[in-house]
Design an enzyme around this catalytic site. Sequence first.
Site, PDB file in Angstrom:
ATOM      1  N   ASP A 238       0.814  -1.211   0.000  1.00  0.00           N
ATOM      2  CA  ASP A 238       0.000   0.000   0.000  1.00  0.00           C
ATOM      3  C   ASP A 238       0.853   1.268   0.000  1.00  0.00           C
ATOM      4  OD1 ASP A 238      -2.745   1.193   0.564  1.00  0.00           O
ATOM      5  OD2 ASP A 238      -1.640   1.983   2.274  1.00  0.00           O
TER       6      ASP A 238
ATOM      7  N   GLU B 115       1.192  -0.463  -5.224  1.00  0.00           N
ATOM      8  CA  GLU B 115       0.110   0.508  -5.336  1.00  0.00           C
ATOM      9  C   GLU B 115       0.715   1.904  -5.360  1.00  0.00           C
ATOM     10  OE1 GLU B 115      -3.423   3.044  -3.736  1.00  0.00           O
ATOM     11  OE2 GLU B 115      -1.749   2.490  -2.467  1.00  0.00           O
TER      12      GLU B 115
HETATM   13  C1  NOJ Z   1      -4.557   3.176  -0.432  1.00  0.00           C
HETATM   14  C2  NOJ Z   1      -5.691   2.269  -0.056  1.00  0.00           C
HETATM   15  O1  NOJ Z   1      -6.195   1.645  -1.210  1.00  0.00           O
HETATM   16  C3  NOJ Z   1      -6.733   3.111   0.635  1.00  0.00           C
HETATM   17  O2  NOJ Z   1      -7.904   2.369   0.870  1.00  0.00           O
HETATM   18  C4  NOJ Z   1      -6.153   3.653   1.914  1.00  0.00           C
HETATM   19  O3  NOJ Z   1      -7.085   4.523   2.506  1.00  0.00           O
HETATM   20  C5  NOJ Z   1      -4.849   4.411   1.652  1.00  0.00           C
HETATM   21  N1  NOJ Z   1      -3.975   3.716   0.772  1.00  0.00           N
HETATM   22  C6  NOJ Z   1      -4.094   4.656   2.943  1.00  0.00           C
HETATM   23  O4  NOJ Z   1      -3.592   3.449   3.450  1.00  0.00           O
END
Ligand code: NOJ
Length: 551
Positions: free
Chosen positions: A201, A243
């Site tokens: 993430d 991501e």
């Molecule tokens: C990306 C995630 O997909 C999202 O759901 C989250 O709120 C943020 N990162 C922070 O971790």
Amino acid sequence: MQQPNWYKNSVFYEIYLRSYMDGNNDGVGDFIGLTKRLGYLKRLGVDCIWLLPIYPSPRLDDGYDIADYYSIDPDYGSLNDFKKLVKEVHKRNMRVVIDLVVNHTSDQHPWFQSARSDPNSPYYNYYVWSDSDQRYQDARIIFLDSEKSNWTWDEKTQKYYWHRFYSSQPDLNYENPAVREEMLNIIRFWLDLGIDGFRVDAVPYLFQKDGTDCENLPETHEFLKKIREFVDNNFPGRILICEANQRPKDVVKYLGREDEFHMAFHFPMMPRIFQALRSCDKTHVEETIKQTPTIPASCQWGTFLRNHDELTLEMVTNEEREWLWREYAPDPKMRLNLGIRRRLAPLLDNNQGKIELAYSLLFSLPGSPFIYYGDEIGMGDNISLPDRDGVRTPMQWDTTLNAGFTKTNQNNNPVISDPEFAPAMVNVQKNINERHSLWHKVKRLIKIRKKEPALQTNEITLLNIEDKRVLAFIRTNACERLIIIHNLSNSRIDFNFDYPAAEAKTYIDLISQIEIGMTIASVKGTLEPYQSLWLKPKKRNILGYKKLSII
Ligand code: NOJ
């Protein structure tokens, strides 16, 4: 399970466990429930499931605020239940990746609790503190609708702490070697349990530096390379998915020279698909295909239509965003930050033809496709719920109590009630029972994709067709070429374009199994509204195909 590069041609399925299937009837989805549904996923053609965060958490960001990296949220079951799930997944020759939140913890994490209670605590330097909130002013605010600054004042320490997301998610300080080591230990812990990798993430934000926007810094890449080395050395075959909601030229750096991530989400393509479907114009999809850099041989893009977040519009211009908002989110409640908090089916007017076309694009473009749970049956959303909760409602299995998600009368997780999308209209059982349902179409596209090696490469050549409503390209492997043609509009379109390199006189549309004729130099036919043709040269005389047109 020893298939190197397995992820390059896998179909991924994203699961929000809390809403998927309740196995112990307490109103919360869990591992036992999901384990019971693995057969369903296998039948659809899923190769790998991705679980959103499963760790204990106060859930101010639905689990992306982790309070303990080494255990499971008790709502979801025990570590044993998790191990059983992994075993059952592998038994079916599927795989499982889990979310790993590297950038920040919850403010309830014992590290942060200790840090804020004592500046001499070894955990104080696990976070980023400052006397001033004026540092790193060039860093953008990501959760624009709820945060005014990336700094929050902490009464206890009389300092500001740094956070890129909610203020309840303090960023970890990666300058501190102890933090870097902690993260490797966490990675080892989960890989030791047998999972197949991580969706990592928020990777662009690990380091900060004055005078920069604090994204994609060289130090961040350097640490990510360390993670990769660690994984390769200790757990070969396991994968890291990146991501990073960035432009392709920045994302591609996270693949490095096959020494950072194995996969990265292709964020720019997703809004372009929605733009194309609304404007009936392929221009921006074609541009994005052209702008997508070549990636190293062992790497792959993760492509998707929707996920658990808002449909982010960060990768389009301001005018385009305004247009997309007007078209897709006319009610301000549908908007969040720089995006749209709606699901696939309502976005596409619950028009099955249009939704199928979106999937046909997803499955015919290069990249490994990710399906968001419930979107394979056309589930709806609930914009009256806060934040992104409206796209995280219970999976609709059937028409029994709570859509078959849980048997308890005390379910706090509301099922969609809008009559158009309520369980009576949209559920798994109905989709499976009806031969022409969206579910069957998705399943079929997956099956074809897996059978056709030309769809499993990253080779794509755009075909030059003047009509903006018709997007056509060739997908190739060493032995074969497929011609893919999409009608982005609601009109019937006759097409006729030069195709000097035709391999055969007759092609078969793999989707409808209908034959289409060719001359040596051109391909000609008719597209129904929102129809896609996946044309494969017919090599042998196969009986039983209907003739569509012969030139
Ligand atoms: C990306 C995630 O997909 C999202 O759901 C989250 O709120 C943020 N990162 C922070 O971790």
